[in-house]
Design a protein around this motif. Structure first.
Motif, PDB file in Angstrom:
ATOM      1  N   LYS A  82       0.885  -1.345  -0.013  1.00 10.61           N
ATOM      2  CA  LYS A  82       0.038   0.237  -0.106  1.00 10.61           C
ATOM      3  C   LYS A  82       0.767   1.268   0.013  1.00 10.61           C
ATOM      4  O   LYS A  82       0.340   1.990  -0.896  1.00 10.61           O
ATOM      5  CB  LYS A  82      -1.048  -0.021   1.280  1.00 10.61           C
ATOM      6  CG  LYS A  82      -2.083  -0.978   1.096  1.00 10.61           C
ATOM      7  CD  LYS A  82      -2.970  -1.014   2.464  1.00 10.61           C
ATOM      8  CE  LYS A  82      -4.166  -2.079   2.316  1.00 10.61           C
ATOM      9  NZ  LYS A  82      -4.998  -1.982   3.496  1.00 10.61           N
ATOM     10  N   ALA A  83       1.945   1.083   0.545  1.00  7.17           N
ATOM     11  CA  ALA A  83       2.788   2.312   0.684  1.00  7.17           C
ATOM     12  C   ALA A  83       3.396   2.622  -0.604  1.00  7.17           C
ATOM     13  O   ALA A  83       3.523   3.907  -1.107  1.00  7.17           O
ATOM     14  CB  ALA A  83       3.962   2.315   1.889  1.00  7.17           C
ATOM     15  N   CYS A  84       3.930   1.624  -1.073  1.00 13.85           N
ATOM     16  CA  CYS A  84       4.681   1.757  -2.611  1.00 13.85           C
ATOM     17  C   CYS A  84       3.483   2.120  -3.535  1.00 13.85           C
ATOM     18  O   CYS A  84       3.871   2.719  -4.672  1.00 13.85           O
ATOM     19  CB  CYS A  84       5.239   0.326  -2.947  1.00 13.85           C
ATOM     20  SG  CYS A  84       6.749  -0.025  -1.894  1.00 13.85           S
ATOM     21  N   ARG A  85       2.417   1.736  -3.622  1.00 10.13           N
ATOM     22  CA  ARG A  85       1.305   1.923  -4.391  1.00 10.13           C
ATOM     23  C   ARG A  85       1.238   3.491  -4.304  1.00 10.13           C
ATOM     24  O   ARG A  85       0.854   4.248  -5.197  1.00 10.13           O
ATOM     25  CB  ARG A  85      -0.189   1.073  -4.245  1.00 10.13           C
ATOM     26  CG  ARG A  85      -1.187   1.433  -5.047  1.00 10.13           C
ATOM     27  CD  ARG A  85      -2.284   0.611  -4.830  1.00 10.13           C
ATOM     28  NE  ARG A  85      -2.772   0.590  -3.564  1.00 10.13           N
ATOM     29  CZ  ARG A  85      -3.820   0.006  -3.037  1.00 10.13           C
ATOM     30  NH1 ARG A  85      -4.307  -0.864  -3.723  1.00 10.13           N
ATOM     31  NH2 ARG A  85      -4.337   0.212  -1.900  1.00 10.13           N
ATOM     32  N   GLU A  86       0.815   3.955  -3.014  1.00  6.31           N
ATOM     33  CA  GLU A  86       0.801   5.390  -2.777  1.00  6.31           C
ATOM     34  C   GLU A  86       1.644   6.479  -3.256  1.00  6.31           C
ATOM     35  O   GLU A  86       1.367   7.369  -4.167  1.00  6.31           O
ATOM     36  CB  GLU A  86       0.299   5.703  -1.320  1.00  6.31           C
ATOM     37  CG  GLU A  86      -0.015   7.072  -1.173  1.00  6.31           C
ATOM     38  CD  GLU A  86      -0.281   7.274   0.440  1.00  6.31           C
ATOM     39  OE1 GLU A  86      -0.232   8.507   0.941  1.00  6.31           O
ATOM     40  OE2 GLU A  86      -0.441   6.259   1.127  1.00  6.31           O
ATOM     41  N   TYR A  87       3.024   5.730  -3.106  1.00 11.71           N
ATOM     42  CA  TYR A  87       4.203   6.400  -3.517  1.00 11.71           C
ATOM     43  C   TYR A  87       4.351   6.675  -4.972  1.00 11.71           C
ATOM     44  O   TYR A  87       4.395   7.637  -5.674  1.00 11.71           O
ATOM     45  CB  TYR A  87       5.301   5.910  -2.903  1.00 11.71           C
ATOM     46  CG  TYR A  87       6.599   6.644  -3.127  1.00 11.71           C
ATOM     47  CD1 TYR A  87       7.379   7.475  -2.429  1.00 11.71           C
ATOM     48  CD2 TYR A  87       7.494   6.472  -4.313  1.00 11.71           C
ATOM     49  CE1 TYR A  87       8.474   8.288  -2.591  1.00 11.71           C
ATOM     50  CE2 TYR A  87       8.653   7.208  -4.626  1.00 11.71           C
ATOM     51  CZ  TYR A  87       9.280   8.102  -3.808  1.00 11.71           C
ATOM     52  OH  TYR A  87      10.193   8.736  -4.191  1.00 11.71           O
ATOM     53  N   THR A  88       3.890   5.307  -5.783  1.00 10.84           N
ATOM     54  CA  THR A  88       4.291   5.536  -7.288  1.00 10.84           C
ATOM     55  C   THR A  88       3.080   5.794  -7.827  1.00 10.84           C
ATOM     56  O   THR A  88       3.119   6.171  -9.281  1.00 10.84           O
ATOM     57  CB  THR A  88       4.553   3.905  -7.603  1.00 10.84           C
ATOM     58  OG1 THR A  88       3.780   3.112  -7.370  1.00 10.84           O
ATOM     59  CG2 THR A  88       6.153   3.670  -6.915  1.00 10.84           C
ATOM     60  N   GLY A  89       2.022   5.576  -7.443  1.00  8.62           N
ATOM     61  CA  GLY A  89       0.557   5.786  -8.101  1.00  8.62           C
ATOM     62  C   GLY A  89       0.265   4.538  -8.978  1.00  8.62           C
ATOM     63  O   GLY A  89      -0.706   4.981 -10.054  1.00  8.62           O
ATOM     64  N   ARG A  90       0.737   3.665  -8.801  1.00 14.79           N
ATOM     65  CA  ARG A  90       0.435   2.494  -9.810  1.00 14.79           C
ATOM     66  C   ARG A  90       0.177   1.155  -8.737  1.00 14.79           C
ATOM     67  O   ARG A  90       0.712   1.076  -7.815  1.00 14.79           O
ATOM     68  CB  ARG A  90       1.384   2.116 -10.806  1.00 14.79           C
ATOM     69  CG  ARG A  90       2.844   1.857 -10.300  1.00 14.79           C
ATOM     70  CD  ARG A  90       3.903   1.765 -11.418  1.00 14.79           C
ATOM     71  NE  ARG A  90       5.192   1.600 -11.058  1.00 14.79           N
ATOM     72  CZ  ARG A  90       5.634   0.203 -11.181  1.00 14.79           C
ATOM     73  NH1 ARG A  90       4.887  -0.766 -11.496  1.00 14.79           N
ATOM     74  NH2 ARG A  90       6.937  -0.130 -10.551  1.00 14.79           N
ATOM     75  N   ASP A  91      -0.425   0.085  -9.270  1.00 17.11           N
ATOM     76  CA  ASP A  91      -0.680  -1.379  -8.936  1.00 17.11           C
ATOM     77  C   ASP A  91       0.421  -2.005  -9.656  1.00 17.11           C
ATOM     78  O   ASP A  91       0.736  -1.932 -10.521  1.00 17.11           O
ATOM     79  CB  ASP A  91      -2.025  -1.737  -9.079  1.00 17.11           C
ATOM     80  CG  ASP A  91      -2.905  -1.039  -7.770  1.00 17.11           C
ATOM     81  OD1 ASP A  91      -2.634  -1.425  -6.828  1.00 17.11           O
ATOM     82  OD2 ASP A  91      -3.801  -0.374  -8.550  1.00 17.11           O
ATOM     83  N   LEU A  92       0.616  -3.311  -9.031  1.00 17.77           N
ATOM     84  CA  LEU A  92       1.347  -4.521  -9.735  1.00 17.77           C
ATOM     85  C   LEU A  92       0.499  -5.756 -10.074  1.00 17.77           C
ATOM     86  O   LEU A  92      -0.476  -5.706  -9.226  1.00 17.77           O
ATOM     87  CB  LEU A  92       2.400  -5.227  -8.969  1.00 17.77           C
ATOM     88  CG  LEU A  92       3.391  -4.125  -8.182  1.00 17.77           C
ATOM     89  CD1 LEU A  92       4.219  -4.864  -7.026  1.00 17.77           C
ATOM     90  CD2 LEU A  92       4.327  -3.424  -9.427  1.00 17.77           C
ATOM     91  N   ALA A  93       0.485  -6.136 -11.197  1.00 15.22           N
ATOM     92  CA  ALA A  93      -0.338  -7.020 -11.630  1.00 15.22           C
ATOM     93  C   ALA A  93      -0.625  -8.403 -10.997  1.00 15.22           C
ATOM     94  O   ALA A  93      -1.694  -8.710 -10.650  1.00 15.22           O
ATOM     95  CB  ALA A  93      -0.022  -7.440 -13.184  1.00 15.22           C
TER      96      ALA A  93
END
Length: 491
Positions: free
Chosen positions: A76-87
């Motif tokens: 969740k932290a990385c998603r918020e930081y990058t603005g993207r999801d991982l498949a």
């Protein structure tokens, strides 16, 4: 630069690979500090810090629950930081279809699984549905096998015409090792004799044979003949469902070698171009032409091989989606019975991962990361479409560490041409006994045991016995390699 700090070493593996999936071009530094105040901490490239605190971990959570809580928080932290999801969400393992098969065996339906996989692991609905469909096909194919008394055999030939720049397998150029090949075969045949004797004593049934490498067809016609004759002598074939040999490189294929394979009843071969773009073949160290790939394929067809696989790699240096489309069109014209599409994985052992630019990135070889990600996505989409147009259906799937774009490797095949061994190596439903340098035996046990050397008493029903990778050491230590298996094999 990204810094990862963990309060316990059980968090290191998942957090490293999850962060690497979001930030493939960033250097990572990781440490374990058991006295740190937080459970886990990540420092992002701009200096921002995110921490998982003790109170963020569910009270009473076991080891798996604690790791899961940290993985979810980091995602969740990385998603918020990058603005993207991982498949593939928080998954860092290589076998997502194994999860899908387990849920099918428990009676879950597809809609429930897709919803659960997305909510539990943040896997996209598209990838969840793909995993479910492939697991279903795998399950139907494997129903013919005897898991308890059946087994598969892997035979490793660690020689290649040349070593490709992306390769990290334990193989070496045949010109360098030519004087050692006979000694290698002598040791290999000794190991195979022992495996065959032990299997016979225990009444085990051989279901599949896979001869890989390396490139097995770097052996001479006489050497191939002697090796295959020895396998025929050591192993009854009454229960054999599939016999694969990786012919692999067209610069190692001759009509004589194909006739040797045909004479020993090989049912499936691979002729692996990786790409049909000559500029790329030259760049990655493949010493053959795209035309030679076509010639080798037609030669194999003319000799009666009716189950030919071809491998491609998406994301090779300098290639675009247009290049992939052109390659796929040339493959379609050949009409293979199965097609395996890999997403490039840059590993430490591969020259491609070691040849870095002055900035320390692989951008000079593989292109700008953002552009590469878009191109790779288009390549994978094109590959799925092309496979469908060729009448090939996805039948097995696996992922790798450091895989470009967080994608996956997928095997496509005609309805009756799926590679059984490929499924077994992923799903771990049957013992796979391996011979040769760098090979890995996987032995399934009837009852769980404590993992040897485990600090936390973890249980397993799967034991691995590794052979040394170094070719000279394999030759001189062959008795030790046999004893490693003997400790566990069908006790």
């Amino acid at each position: 630069m990204i810094f990862l700090s963990c309060s316990n070493d059980m968090y290191t593996y998942n957090t490293y690979h999850l962060a690497k999936a979001f930030f493939p071009e960033e250097e990572m530094q990781q440490n374990v500090a058991e006295n740190m105040e937080d459970v886990f901490r990540i420092t992002f490239p701009d200096g921002r810090v995110f921490a998982v605190k003790t109170e963020d971990i569910p009270e009473g959570a076991d080891r798996g629950g604690k790791k899961y809580a940290v993985d979810v928080a980091l995602y969740k932290a990385c998603r918020e930081y990058t603005g993207r999801d991982l498949a593939w969400g928080i998954l860092t393992g290589v076998r997502p279809t194994k999860i899908a098969m387990q849920k099918q065996e428990q009676g879950m339906d597809e809609a429930s699984f897709v919803e659960w996989f997305h909510e539990d692991s943040f896997v996209s609905p598209e990838k969840a549905a793909l995993a479910w469909k492939i697991a279903g096909r795998e399950k139907r194919i494997l129903e013919r096998l005897d898991y308890r008394d059946g087994y598969s055999l892997y035979v490793g030939i660690p020689f290649c015409p040349s070593v490709c720049s992306y390769c990290s397998f334990s193989s070496g150029p045949i010109d360098y090792w030519r004087d050692s090949v006979e000694d290698y075969l002598k040791a290999l045949m000794k190991e195979l004799s022992w495996i065959g004797e032990r299997a016979g004593e225990k009444g085990k049934k051989l279901n599949t044979i896979y001869i890989g490498g390396g490139t097995p067809t770097t052996l001479s016609e006489d050497q191939l003949e002697r090796l295959l004759s020895h396998i025929d002598f050591c192993f009854p074939r009454g229960e054999l469902l599939e016999y694969t040999v990786e012919a692999g490189r067209p610069d190692s294929i001759t009509e004589g070698k194909l006739r040797v394979l045909e004479g020993h009843g090989i049912t499936r071969i691979s002729i692996n171009p990786q790409t049909m773009q000559q500029k790329t073949l030259d760049l990655i160290g493949r010493r053959h032409t795209a035309g030679e790939i076509e010639d080798s394929f037609h030669m194999a067809r003319s000799l009666g091989f009716d189950n030919i696989n071809m491998d491609l790699i998406a994301g090779l240096p300098g290639e675009t989606a247009a290049d992939m489309a052109d390659t796929l069109e040339k493959i379609r014209a050949l009409g293979p019975d199965s097609l395996t599409v890999h997403s490039l994985a840059i590993k430490r052992a591969a020259k491609l991962g070691q040849e870095k630019s002055a900035t320390g990135s692989i951008a000079a070889l593989a292109g700008d990361p953002a552009v590469m990600a878009r191109e790779l996505s288009a390549m994978i989409e094109e590959a799925y479409g092309a496979a469908g147009r060729m009448g090939l259906f996805p039948y097995y799937l696996y992922r790798q560490k450091n895989i470009a774009g967080n994608f996956e490797n997928v095997g496509f095949a005609k309805v009756d041409k799926a590679g059984i061994y490929n499924i077994l190596i992923m799903e771990e439903k049957q013992s796979i006994i391996a011979a040769g340098a760098g090979s890995s035996t996987k032995i399934l046990l009837d009852e769980p045991i404590t993992v040897p050397g485990s600090r936390h008493g973890r249980k397993t029903t799967l034991v691995r016995a590794e052979n040394v990778k170094n070719i000279r050491e394999y030759i001189t230590r062959i008795d030790e390699m046999i004893n490693r298996k003997g400790e566990w094999l069908w006790r």
